[in-house]
Design a protein around this motif. Structure first.
Motif, mmCIF file in Angstrom:
data_model
loop_
_atom_site.group_PDB
_atom_site.id
_atom_site.type_symbol
_atom_site.label_atom_id
_atom_site.label_comp_id
_atom_site.label_asym_id
_atom_site.label_seq_id
_atom_site.Cartn_x
_atom_site.Cartn_y
_atom_site.Cartn_z
ATOM 1 N N PRO A 66 6.605 23.635 12.112
ATOM 2 C CA PRO A 66 5.689 23.367 13.201
ATOM 3 C C PRO A 66 5.836 24.646 14.307
ATOM 4 O O PRO A 66 6.640 25.025 14.451
ATOM 5 N N GLN A 67 4.700 24.720 14.927
ATOM 6 C CA GLN A 67 4.515 26.019 15.770
ATOM 7 C C GLN A 67 5.423 26.118 16.850
ATOM 8 O O GLN A 67 6.013 27.242 17.089
ATOM 9 N N ASN A 68 5.748 24.933 17.728
ATOM 10 C CA ASN A 68 6.612 25.182 18.658
ATOM 11 C C ASN A 68 7.966 24.262 18.450
ATOM 12 O O ASN A 68 8.484 23.267 18.970
ATOM 13 N N ALA A 69 8.599 24.428 17.150
ATOM 14 C CA ALA A 69 9.837 23.741 16.715
ATOM 15 C C ALA A 69 10.948 24.294 17.486
ATOM 16 O O ALA A 69 11.220 25.461 17.759
ATOM 17 N N ASN A 70 11.834 23.170 18.019
ATOM 18 C CA ASN A 70 13.084 23.517 18.476
ATOM 19 C C ASN A 70 13.969 23.992 17.610
ATOM 20 O O ASN A 70 14.190 23.571 16.382
ATOM 21 N N ILE A 71 14.511 25.289 18.018
ATOM 22 C CA ILE A 71 15.710 25.725 17.321
ATOM 23 C C ILE A 71 17.007 25.205 17.804
ATOM 24 O O ILE A 71 18.072 24.708 17.159
ATOM 25 N N ALA A 72 17.242 24.998 19.041
ATOM 26 C CA ALA A 72 18.324 24.415 19.862
ATOM 27 C C ALA A 72 18.026 24.019 21.178
ATOM 28 O O ALA A 72 17.387 24.592 21.896
ATOM 29 N N VAL A 73 18.707 22.908 21.682
ATOM 30 C CA VAL A 73 18.700 22.415 22.910
ATOM 31 C C VAL A 73 19.894 22.277 23.509
ATOM 32 O O VAL A 73 20.786 21.879 22.893
ATOM 33 N N ASN A 74 19.966 22.792 25.057
ATOM 34 C CA ASN A 74 21.220 22.609 25.792
ATOM 35 C C ASN A 74 21.170 21.330 26.387
ATOM 36 O O ASN A 74 20.613 21.286 27.576
ATOM 37 N N ARG A 75 21.482 20.399 25.926
ATOM 38 C CA ARG A 75 21.640 18.893 26.430
ATOM 39 C C ARG A 75 22.692 18.881 27.533
ATOM 40 O O ARG A 75 22.258 17.946 28.512
ATOM 41 N N GLN A 76 23.374 19.497 27.719
ATOM 42 C CA GLN A 76 24.631 19.587 28.839
ATOM 43 C C GLN A 76 23.879 19.971 30.000
ATOM 44 O O GLN A 76 24.427 19.582 31.194
ATOM 45 N N ALA A 77 22.867 20.953 29.964
ATOM 46 C CA ALA A 77 22.216 21.463 31.304
ATOM 47 C C ALA A 77 21.802 20.482 32.195
ATOM 48 O O ALA A 77 22.012 20.408 33.209
ATOM 49 N N THR A 78 21.109 19.300 31.655
ATOM 50 C CA THR A 78 20.478 18.602 32.594
ATOM 51 C C THR A 78 21.465 17.239 32.906
ATOM 52 O O THR A 78 21.137 16.802 34.022
ATOM 53 N N HIS A 79 22.511 17.234 32.379
ATOM 54 C CA HIS A 79 23.581 16.513 32.952
ATOM 55 C C HIS A 79 24.372 17.226 34.218
ATOM 56 O O HIS A 79 24.896 16.500 35.049
ATOM 57 N N GLU A 80 24.645 18.439 33.901
ATOM 58 C CA GLU A 80 25.323 19.257 35.045
ATOM 59 C C GLU A 80 24.701 19.640 36.075
ATOM 60 O O GLU A 80 25.272 20.143 37.146
ATOM 61 N N TYR A 81 23.201 20.062 36.119
ATOM 62 C CA TYR A 81 22.436 20.629 37.045
ATOM 63 C C TYR A 81 21.132 20.021 37.149
ATOM 64 O O TYR A 81 20.585 19.191 36.199
ATOM 65 N N HIS A 82 20.800 20.227 38.421
ATOM 66 C CA HIS A 82 19.365 19.692 38.900
ATOM 67 C C HIS A 82 18.294 20.810 38.332
ATOM 68 O O HIS A 82 18.581 22.021 39.022
ATOM 69 N N ILE A 83 17.588 20.725 37.546
ATOM 70 C CA ILE A 83 16.451 21.890 37.157
ATOM 71 C C ILE A 83 15.485 21.939 38.224
ATOM 72 O O ILE A 83 14.593 21.071 38.053
ATOM 73 N N GLU A 84 15.241 23.166 38.905
ATOM 74 C CA GLU A 84 14.338 23.117 39.814
ATOM 75 C C GLU A 84 13.000 23.789 39.363
ATOM 76 O O GLU A 84 11.852 23.265 39.674
ATOM 77 N N GLU A 85 13.113 24.846 38.537
ATOM 78 C CA GLU A 85 12.108 25.676 37.824
ATOM 79 C C GLU A 85 12.401 25.914 36.483
ATOM 80 O O GLU A 85 13.302 26.308 36.245
ATOM 81 N N ARG A 86 11.260 26.066 35.725
ATOM 82 C CA ARG A 86 11.460 26.478 34.236
ATOM 83 C C ARG A 86 10.622 27.881 33.836
ATOM 84 O O ARG A 86 9.618 27.771 34.694
#
Length: 161
Positions: A12-32
């Motif tokens: 798939p074109q936008n296939a995920n390689i890795a995801v940092n699942r801990q990031a959304t638990h530890e931080y408020h994501i303001e901008e990507r």
């Protein structure tokens, strides 16, 4: 009639390689932001095999450039014989000047943290999604966990109703 060869299956074109699942638990994501990443050949082969860990990695800025620190890419045994692979090598991130200035200003003046969120393939190139984030307090983490549990329970109730 000529025999047709079966078409090769492309990933798939936008296939995920890795995801940092801990990031959304530890931080408020303001901008990507989406950033390119400078890799060596053996690292690309390892990424195609999914051998990367973003859990303890972070983004730093020096001399007006963004760098990915402590992202662990496990080398393949058969990747290369003439290169000594360094699993936690510092990797340069490719962002345009406007995005870099915004990130550097937010990190230095406003106290934000810049963390990698996920890595994926886009048009055959590895891309890294980084987030401008603020750390969560313990009570924020508990509230997020409670909300997640309630959403799961509500979906279960609605399914059986």
């Amino acid at each position: 009639m000529a025999d047709k060869k079966p078409a090769k299956k492309k990933p798939p074109q936008n296939a995920n390689i890795a995801v940092n699942r801990q990031a959304t638990h530890e931080y408020h994501i303001e901008e990507r932001f989406e950033a390119g990443i400078v890799l060596e050949g053996w690292e690309v082969k390892s990424l195609r095999d999914g051998k990367i860990q973003l859990k303890e990695s972070y983004v730093t800025f020096s001399r007006g450039e963004a760098w990915l620190e402590r992202a662990h890419i496990s080398p393949l045994l058969s990747a290369s014989t003439h290169v000594n692979p360094d699993a936690i090598r510092r990797k340069k991130l490719l962002l345009n000047r406007h995005e870099l200035n915004k990130l550097i200003g937010s990190v230095e003046r406003k106290g934000y943290t810049c963390i990698p969120l996920s890595m994926y393939w886009k048009n055959g190139r590895a891309k890294l999604e980084i987030g401008l984030a603020k750390g969560k307090q313990l009570h924020d983490k508990r509230a997020a966990s409670k909300d997640r549990d309630w959403q799961r329970e509500r979906a279960r109730i609605m399914k059986h109703a």
